[in-house]
Write a protein that holds these residues in place. Structure first.
Motif, PDB file in Angstrom:
ATOM      1  N   UNK A  37       0.845  -1.175   0.000  1.00  0.00           N
ATOM      2  CA  UNK A  37       0.000   0.000   0.000  1.00  0.00           C
ATOM      3  C   UNK A  37       0.891   1.240   0.000  1.00  0.00           C
ATOM      4  N   UNK A  38       0.509   2.189  -0.805  1.00  0.00           N
ATOM      5  CA  UNK A  38       1.299   3.409  -0.925  1.00  0.00           C
ATOM      6  C   UNK A  38       1.117   4.300   0.298  1.00  0.00           C
ATOM      7  N   UNK A  39       2.102   5.163   0.517  1.00  0.00           N
ATOM      8  CA  UNK A  39       2.005   6.126   1.615  1.00  0.00           C
ATOM      9  C   UNK A  39       0.822   7.067   1.408  1.00  0.00           C
ATOM     10  N   UNK A  40       0.558   7.400   0.140  1.00  0.00           N
ATOM     11  CA  UNK A  40      -0.577   8.267  -0.176  1.00  0.00           C
ATOM     12  C   UNK A  40      -1.886   7.628   0.278  1.00  0.00           C
ATOM     13  N   UNK A  41      -2.041   6.346  -0.011  1.00  0.00           N
ATOM     14  CA  UNK A  41      -3.254   5.647   0.380  1.00  0.00           C
ATOM     15  C   UNK A  41      -3.349   5.521   1.895  1.00  0.00           C
ATOM     16  N   UNK A  42      -2.257   5.210   2.560  1.00  0.00           N
ATOM     17  CA  UNK A  42      -2.250   5.129   4.026  1.00  0.00           C
ATOM     18  C   UNK A  42      -2.685   6.452   4.647  1.00  0.00           C
ATOM     19  N   UNK A  43      -2.155   7.540   4.122  1.00  0.00           N
ATOM     20  CA  UNK A  43      -2.501   8.864   4.645  1.00  0.00           C
ATOM     21  C   UNK A  43      -3.986   9.156   4.420  1.00  0.00           C
ATOM     22  N   UNK A  44      -4.449   8.870   3.230  1.00  0.00           N
ATOM     23  CA  UNK A  44      -5.853   9.097   2.905  1.00  0.00           C
ATOM     24  C   UNK A  44      -6.748   8.323   3.861  1.00  0.00           C
ATOM     25  N   UNK A  45      -6.474   7.059   4.038  1.00  0.00           N
ATOM     26  CA  UNK A  45      -7.325   6.225   4.875  1.00  0.00           C
ATOM     27  C   UNK A  45      -7.283   6.656   6.339  1.00  0.00           C
ATOM     28  N   UNK A  46      -6.143   7.125   6.789  1.00  0.00           N
ATOM     29  CA  UNK A  46      -6.050   7.555   8.181  1.00  0.00           C
ATOM     30  C   UNK A  46      -6.816   8.854   8.429  1.00  0.00           C
ATOM     31  N   UNK A  47      -7.077   9.612   7.385  1.00  0.00           N
ATOM     32  CA  UNK A  47      -7.817  10.873   7.519  1.00  0.00           C
ATOM     33  C   UNK A  47      -9.309  10.739   7.210  1.00  0.00           C
ATOM     34  N   UNK A  48      -9.736   9.576   6.772  1.00  0.00           N
ATOM     35  CA  UNK A  48     -11.136   9.381   6.399  1.00  0.00           C
ATOM     36  C   UNK A  48     -11.958   9.116   7.662  1.00  0.00           C
ATOM     37  N   UNK A  49     -12.896   9.982   7.937  1.00  0.00           N
ATOM     38  CA  UNK A  49     -13.687   9.857   9.161  1.00  0.00           C
ATOM     39  C   UNK A  49     -15.102   9.341   8.927  1.00  0.00           C
ATOM     40  N   UNK A  50     -15.550   9.313   7.656  1.00  0.00           N
ATOM     41  CA  UNK A  50     -16.925   8.887   7.413  1.00  0.00           C
ATOM     42  C   UNK A  50     -17.104   7.968   6.205  1.00  0.00           C
ATOM     43  N   UNK A  51     -16.037   7.682   5.476  1.00  0.00           N
ATOM     44  CA  UNK A  51     -16.123   6.803   4.322  1.00  0.00           C
ATOM     45  C   UNK A  51     -16.098   7.517   2.986  1.00  0.00           C
ATOM     46  N   UNK A  52     -16.328   8.812   2.979  1.00  0.00           N
ATOM     47  CA  UNK A  52     -16.359   9.561   1.725  1.00  0.00           C
ATOM     48  C   UNK A  52     -15.022   9.504   0.999  1.00  0.00           C
ATOM     49  N   UNK A  53     -13.944   9.716   1.713  1.00  0.00           N
ATOM     50  CA  UNK A  53     -12.634   9.726   1.066  1.00  0.00           C
ATOM     51  C   UNK A  53     -12.299   8.350   0.481  1.00  0.00           C
ATOM     52  N   UNK A  54     -12.681   7.315   1.167  1.00  0.00           N
ATOM     53  CA  UNK A  54     -12.429   5.955   0.670  1.00  0.00           C
ATOM     54  C   UNK A  54     -13.303   5.679  -0.546  1.00  0.00           C
ATOM     55  N   UNK A  55     -14.557   6.091  -0.486  1.00  0.00           N
ATOM     56  CA  UNK A  55     -15.440   5.936  -1.640  1.00  0.00           C
ATOM     57  C   UNK A  55     -14.875   6.672  -2.858  1.00  0.00           C
ATOM     58  N   UNK A  56     -14.432   7.889  -2.647  1.00  0.00           N
ATOM     59  CA  UNK A  56     -13.848   8.660  -3.748  1.00  0.00           C
ATOM     60  C   UNK A  56     -12.590   7.979  -4.282  1.00  0.00           C
ATOM     61  N   UNK A  57     -11.787   7.406  -3.405  1.00  0.00           N
ATOM     62  CA  UNK A  57     -10.592   6.697  -3.845  1.00  0.00           C
ATOM     63  C   UNK A  57     -10.983   5.511  -4.733  1.00  0.00           C
ATOM     64  N   UNK A  58     -11.983   4.767  -4.314  1.00  0.00           N
ATOM     65  CA  UNK A  58     -12.452   3.638  -5.121  1.00  0.00           C
ATOM     66  C   UNK A  58     -12.902   4.125  -6.493  1.00  0.00           C
ATOM     67  N   UNK A  59     -13.716   5.162  -6.515  1.00  0.00           N
ATOM     68  CA  UNK A  59     -14.242   5.677  -7.781  1.00  0.00           C
ATOM     69  C   UNK A  59     -13.141   6.229  -8.689  1.00  0.00           C
ATOM     70  N   UNK A  60     -12.172   6.891  -8.109  1.00  0.00           N
ATOM     71  CA  UNK A  60     -11.126   7.525  -8.906  1.00  0.00           C
ATOM     72  C   UNK A  60      -9.990   6.590  -9.296  1.00  0.00           C
ATOM     73  N   UNK A  61      -9.924   5.422  -8.646  1.00  0.00           N
ATOM     74  CA  UNK A  61      -8.836   4.480  -8.919  1.00  0.00           C
ATOM     75  C   UNK A  61      -9.371   3.088  -9.232  1.00  0.00           C
ATOM     76  N   UNK A  62     -10.526   3.001  -9.851  1.00  0.00           N
ATOM     77  CA  UNK A  62     -11.202   1.720 -10.064  1.00  0.00           C
ATOM     78  C   UNK A  62     -10.307   0.711 -10.789  1.00  0.00           C
ATOM     79  N   UNK A  63      -9.433   1.163 -11.649  1.00  0.00           N
ATOM     80  CA  UNK A  63      -8.571   0.233 -12.392  1.00  0.00           C
ATOM     81  C   UNK A  63      -7.401  -0.290 -11.569  1.00  0.00           C
ATOM     82  N   UNK A  64      -7.190   0.282 -10.390  1.00  0.00           N
ATOM     83  CA  UNK A  64      -6.028  -0.087  -9.582  1.00  0.00           C
ATOM     84  C   UNK A  64      -6.391  -0.647  -8.206  1.00  0.00           C
TER      85      UNK A  64
END
Length: 123
Positions: free
Chosen positions: A1-28
């Motif tokens: 897992x990338x540092x970028x993803x770790x940082x994103x997930x640690x800052x996600x408090x309600x699921x929105x950021x993770x949902x956006x990550x899924x939508x924006x990185x669906x191929x990966x």
């Protein structure tokens, strides 16, 4: 897992950021999809983004993401106590789900649980 993803997930408090990550990185996301779903389940307290993610993954490839979609749905049912979001999941079983109520209630636990929550006197 990338540092970028770790940082994103640690800052996600309600699921929105993770949902956006899924939508924006669906191929990966395939190598980390289970971790992303675990994250959403742990932080989405009312099921809003769990429902959105389940619907999105179903639209992308319901067969490929079947297991993850099932987990998202089960968690959304548990968390959406006010039934604000889970009704949107019924269309995952097709627009004709009402004509197949008996079959779906007998064969799909998630469908049965949603339907029972939304229409408690009908089953």
């Amino acid at each position: 897992m990338s540092d970028e993803l770790k940082k994103l997930l640690s800052n996600d408090t309600d699921g929105l950021m993770t949902y956006e990550y899924i939508a924006n990185h669906i191929n990966d996301i395939d190598p980390v999809i289970d971790m992303l779903i675990d994250q959403m389940i742990s932080v989405d307290m009312n099921g809003q983004f769990l429902v959105s993610a389940a619907r999105y993954l179903s639209a992308i490839d319901k067969d490929k993401y079947h297991e993850g979609i099932s987990r998202l749905i089960a968690a959304a049912i548990d968390k959406d106590r006010e039934h604000k979001y889970i009704g949107d999941l019924l269309t995952l079983w097709g627009n004709d789900y009402e004509s197949r109520l008996d079959e779906l209630n007998a064969t799909d636990n998630n469908f049965r649980r949603i339907y029972k929550r939304l229409f408690p006197t009908s089953i």
